[in-house]
Design a protein around this motif. Structure first.
Motif, PDB file in Angstrom:
ATOM      1  N   HIS A 111       2.765 -14.965 -10.758  1.00 13.41           N
ATOM      2  CA  HIS A 111       4.092 -15.557 -10.557  1.00 13.41           C
ATOM      3  C   HIS A 111       4.956 -15.373 -11.800  1.00 13.41           C
ATOM      4  N   LEU A 112       4.372 -15.537 -12.969  1.00 11.29           N
ATOM      5  CA  LEU A 112       5.138 -15.386 -14.209  1.00 11.29           C
ATOM      6  C   LEU A 112       5.545 -13.934 -14.435  1.00 11.29           C
ATOM      7  N   VAL A 113       4.719 -13.002 -14.023  1.00 10.51           N
ATOM      8  CA  VAL A 113       5.104 -11.584 -14.086  1.00 10.51           C
ATOM      9  C   VAL A 113       6.388 -11.367 -13.292  1.00 10.51           C
ATOM     10  N   ALA A 114       6.401 -11.894 -12.065  1.00  9.33           N
ATOM     11  CA  ALA A 114       7.586 -11.745 -11.223  1.00  9.33           C
ATOM     12  C   ALA A 114       8.778 -12.490 -11.799  1.00  9.33           C
ATOM     13  N   GLU A 115       8.509 -13.639 -12.413  1.00 16.10           N
ATOM     14  CA  GLU A 115       9.590 -14.421 -13.020  1.00 16.10           C
ATOM     15  C   GLU A 115      10.240 -13.650 -14.169  1.00 16.10           C
ATOM     16  N   ALA A 116       9.424 -12.953 -14.950  1.00 19.77           N
ATOM     17  CA  ALA A 116       9.970 -12.161 -16.057  1.00 19.77           C
ATOM     18  C   ALA A 116      10.802 -10.997 -15.541  1.00 19.77           C
ATOM     19  N   ILE A 117      10.303 -10.317 -14.510  1.00 18.27           N
ATOM     20  CA  ILE A 117      11.072  -9.216 -13.917  1.00 18.27           C
ATOM     21  C   ILE A 117      12.410  -9.724 -13.400  1.00 18.27           C
ATOM     22  N   ALA A 118      12.379 -10.864 -12.710  1.00 22.15           N
ATOM     23  CA  ALA A 118      13.611 -11.439 -12.180  1.00 22.15           C
ATOM     24  C   ALA A 118      14.593 -11.776 -13.295  1.00 22.15           C
ATOM     25  N   ALA A 166      -4.766  -8.079 -14.654  1.00 19.79           N
ATOM     26  CA  ALA A 166      -5.705  -7.444 -15.573  1.00 19.79           C
ATOM     27  C   ALA A 166      -5.013  -6.377 -16.415  1.00 19.79           C
ATOM     28  N   LYS A 167      -4.105  -5.641 -15.806  1.00 15.39           N
ATOM     29  CA  LYS A 167      -3.363  -4.616 -16.549  1.00 15.39           C
ATOM     30  C   LYS A 167      -2.379  -5.249 -17.529  1.00 15.39           C
ATOM     31  N   ILE A 168      -1.769  -6.339 -17.140  1.00 15.05           N
ATOM     32  CA  ILE A 168      -0.848  -7.044 -18.041  1.00 15.05           C
ATOM     33  C   ILE A 168      -1.601  -7.536 -19.277  1.00 15.05           C
ATOM     34  N   ARG A 169      -2.826  -8.028 -19.054  1.00 13.80           N
ATOM     35  CA  ARG A 169      -3.623  -8.533 -20.184  1.00 13.80           C
ATOM     36  C   ARG A 169      -3.909  -7.438 -21.215  1.00 13.80           C
ATOM     37  N   VAL A 223      -4.984 -16.270 -12.386  1.00 13.21           N
ATOM     38  CA  VAL A 223      -4.335 -15.110 -11.773  1.00 13.21           C
ATOM     39  C   VAL A 223      -3.063 -15.480 -11.023  1.00 13.21           C
ATOM     40  N   ASP A 224      -3.122 -16.462 -10.152  1.00 14.78           N
ATOM     41  CA  ASP A 224      -1.954 -16.765  -9.326  1.00 14.78           C
ATOM     42  C   ASP A 224      -0.762 -17.176 -10.175  1.00 14.78           C
ATOM     43  N   LYS A 240       0.817  -1.220   0.000  1.00 14.41           N
ATOM     44  CA  LYS A 240       0.000   0.000   0.000  1.00 14.41           C
ATOM     45  C   LYS A 240       0.844   1.261   0.000  1.00 14.41           C
ATOM     46  N   LEU A 241       2.095   1.138   0.436  1.00 13.07           N
ATOM     47  CA  LEU A 241       2.986   2.293   0.484  1.00 13.07           C
ATOM     48  C   LEU A 241       3.811   2.430  -0.789  1.00 13.07           C
ATOM     49  N   GLU A 242       3.682   1.477  -1.694  1.00 11.27           N
ATOM     50  CA  GLU A 242       4.456   1.518  -2.935  1.00 11.27           C
ATOM     51  C   GLU A 242       3.518   1.608  -4.143  1.00 11.27           C
ATOM     52  N   MET A 243       3.309   0.511  -4.858  1.00 11.05           N
ATOM     53  CA  MET A 243       2.504   0.561  -6.080  1.00 11.05           C
ATOM     54  C   MET A 243       1.017   0.408  -5.809  1.00 11.05           C
ATOM     55  N   ALA A 244       0.671  -0.048  -4.617  1.00  9.52           N
ATOM     56  CA  ALA A 244      -0.679   0.071  -4.047  1.00  9.52           C
ATOM     57  C   ALA A 244      -1.783  -0.620  -4.827  1.00  9.52           C
ATOM     58  N   ASN A 245      -1.487  -1.693  -5.547  1.00 13.52           N
ATOM     59  CA  ASN A 245      -2.553  -2.453  -6.181  1.00 13.52           C
ATOM     60  C   ASN A 245      -3.337  -3.216  -5.117  1.00 13.52           C
ATOM     61  N   PRO A 246      -4.654  -3.361  -5.299  1.00 15.25           N
ATOM     62  CA  PRO A 246      -5.442  -4.039  -4.265  1.00 15.25           C
ATOM     63  C   PRO A 246      -5.178  -5.530  -4.173  1.00 15.25           C
ATOM     64  N   ASP A 247      -4.801  -6.141  -5.299  1.00 13.16           N
ATOM     65  CA  ASP A 247      -4.548  -7.579  -5.288  1.00 13.16           C
ATOM     66  C   ASP A 247      -3.832  -7.971  -6.585  1.00 13.16           C
ATOM     67  N   ALA A 248      -3.434  -9.237  -6.645  1.00 13.66           N
ATOM     68  CA  ALA A 248      -2.719  -9.724  -7.827  1.00 13.66           C
ATOM     69  C   ALA A 248      -3.589  -9.667  -9.070  1.00 13.66           C
ATOM     70  N   ALA A 249      -4.898  -9.855  -8.899  1.00  9.88           N
ATOM     71  CA  ALA A 249      -5.801  -9.827 -10.043  1.00  9.88           C
ATOM     72  C   ALA A 249      -5.755  -8.482 -10.755  1.00  9.88           C
ATOM     73  N   ALA A 250      -5.601  -7.396  -9.991  1.00 15.21           N
ATOM     74  CA  ALA A 250      -5.539  -6.066 -10.603  1.00 15.21           C
ATOM     75  C   ALA A 250      -4.291  -5.921 -11.469  1.00 15.21           C
TER      76      ALA A 250
END
Length: 374
Positions: free
Chosen positions: A172-179, A144-147, A167-168, A131-141
């Motif tokens: 995880h794959l979003v984070a895997e790509a960033i890594a 949805a933006k990635i889609r 979603v889950d 909530k103090l950083e990018m503040a998305n409410p959940d992983a689904a949000a």
């Protein structure tokens, strides 16, 4: 006792491409790394849109925070602040998972200052939902933006046609790509003047050479005890961190805006105490200890320490040298302070100048003189 780095935390094969790279423009990324880069720089992935990973981990600042005058990071909500100074994303992936080394009797590894994420993938999942950083409410949000992103077809090419359905898994794959991007030779270039010095392609200046000697001398700076500066036995470039934890006796930073956030974000207000590793492993003996950061690109990553208490490298080295004999404020967590390896190093002002000069030679992007390059 400080680790002697007998364990090889990375192999030469893993960093060879990075070490040979001279600039981001010359780097060829894999499809997964290119995807991770697109996500890393996408400012639409916060709520509200406006903050990308790259804002707190900018390549122009050694993959650290762009707001160098703030002791901690500012979130997408501009009146919210994290509780700690940002660590550089560069070279972070070489830290092993957090574990207790029975031989060394010390905790080693992990990501974040307190080691709570075992690897870059787990680390990358945190800021999106903070909530103090990018503040998305959940992983689904986030998913949805990635889609809807321009690189969504690229995501499916890399991970498969159904990669964004669940979603889950997608998160995880979003984070895997960033890594993957954060482990790429574009982020970890091993291209400082010191790297070229180790390859005998350039000489250090007299001040840098004196600073290196002081940096490595156990009776003077003793910096290399925690920030190993010599290549591994197989030629692996030094990472300038042994990935252990220490309480350096850093005082609280009264300029930390986190202290003054509303109760919902910081119920303790200015009385809040950062317990670091101790809060993660649930041991009072580890309270106030934070992971040793790499010194690569350190000239570009002010302010310094976990709470941004020091604004310059000169101030940091002066603190190391005079903590126990100078007029410094009391440590935030006094019970576990390292009183053996620092605190009264008796460095002169000229010696501090030289150590700082050496650390300035650890910045990536050094260009060899034309004669040396050929």
């Amino acid at each position: 006792m400080r680790l002697a780095m007998k364990k090889n935390l990375l192999s030469w094969g893993l960093v060879c491409a990075c070490f040979m790279s001279l600039s981001a423009a010359e780097v060829k990324l894999t499809p997964k790394q290119r995807l991770g880069k697109a996500i890393f720089f996408d400012a639409d992935l916060s709520t509200p849109p406006g903050q990308a990973c790259a804002e707190c981990h900018s390549p122009n600042q050694g993959f650290s925070n762009t707001e160098v005058n703030l002791p901690v990071s500012r979130g997408v909500h501009r009146d919210r602040f994290g509780n700690r100074n940002d660590l550089s994303a560069a070279y972070a992936g070489f830290s092993p998972p957090l574990h207790f080394d029975e031989k060394e009797k010390a905790y080693i590894g992990g990501n974040f200052w307190d080691g709570r994420a075992d690897n870059l993938v787990e680390q990358a999942k945190g800021p999106f939902l903070n909530k103090l950083e990018m503040a998305n409410p959940d992983a689904a949000a986030v998913v949805a933006k990635i889609r809807q992103a321009a690189y969504a077809p690229q995501f499916l090419d890399v991970f498969g046609a159904d990669a964004l359905k669940e979603v889950d898994r997608a998160y995880h794959l979003v984070a895997e790509a960033i890594a993957a991007y954060e482990m790429s030779p574009e982020v970890n270039t091993f291209s400082s003047k010191y790297d070229f010095y180790l390859r005998k392609l350039v000489a250090l200046s007299p001040a840098e050479q004196r600073g290196l000697a002081l940096f490595e001398d156990p009776k003077k700076g003793n910096c290399a005890a925690c920030h190993p500066s010599q290549p591994g036995a197989d030629g692996t470039p030094p990472l300038f961190s042994d990935f252990t934890y220490d309480n350096l006796g850093v005082p609280k930073n009264p300029e930390n805006p986190f202290y003054y956030l509303p109760w919902e974000f910081n119920p303790d207000g200015p009385r809040w105490v950062d317990l670091g590793l101790g809060a993660v492993v649930k041991k009072a003996s580890e309270n106030g200890k934070f992971r040793v950061p790499t010194l690569r690109n350190v000239a570009h990553t002010p302010p310094y320490m976990h709470n941004g208490a020091f604004k310059t490298l000169w101030q940091v080295v002066m603190f190391y040298s005079t903590r126990d004999v100078g007029p410094w404020p009391a440590p935030e967590v006094p019970e576990t302070v390292n009183r053996v390896e620092l605190g009264d190093l008796k460095l002169t002002a000229a010696e501090i100048d030289d150590i700082v000069a050496f650390m300035l030679a650890l910045s990536d992007g050094y260009r060899l003189p034309v004669a040396a390059a050929h």
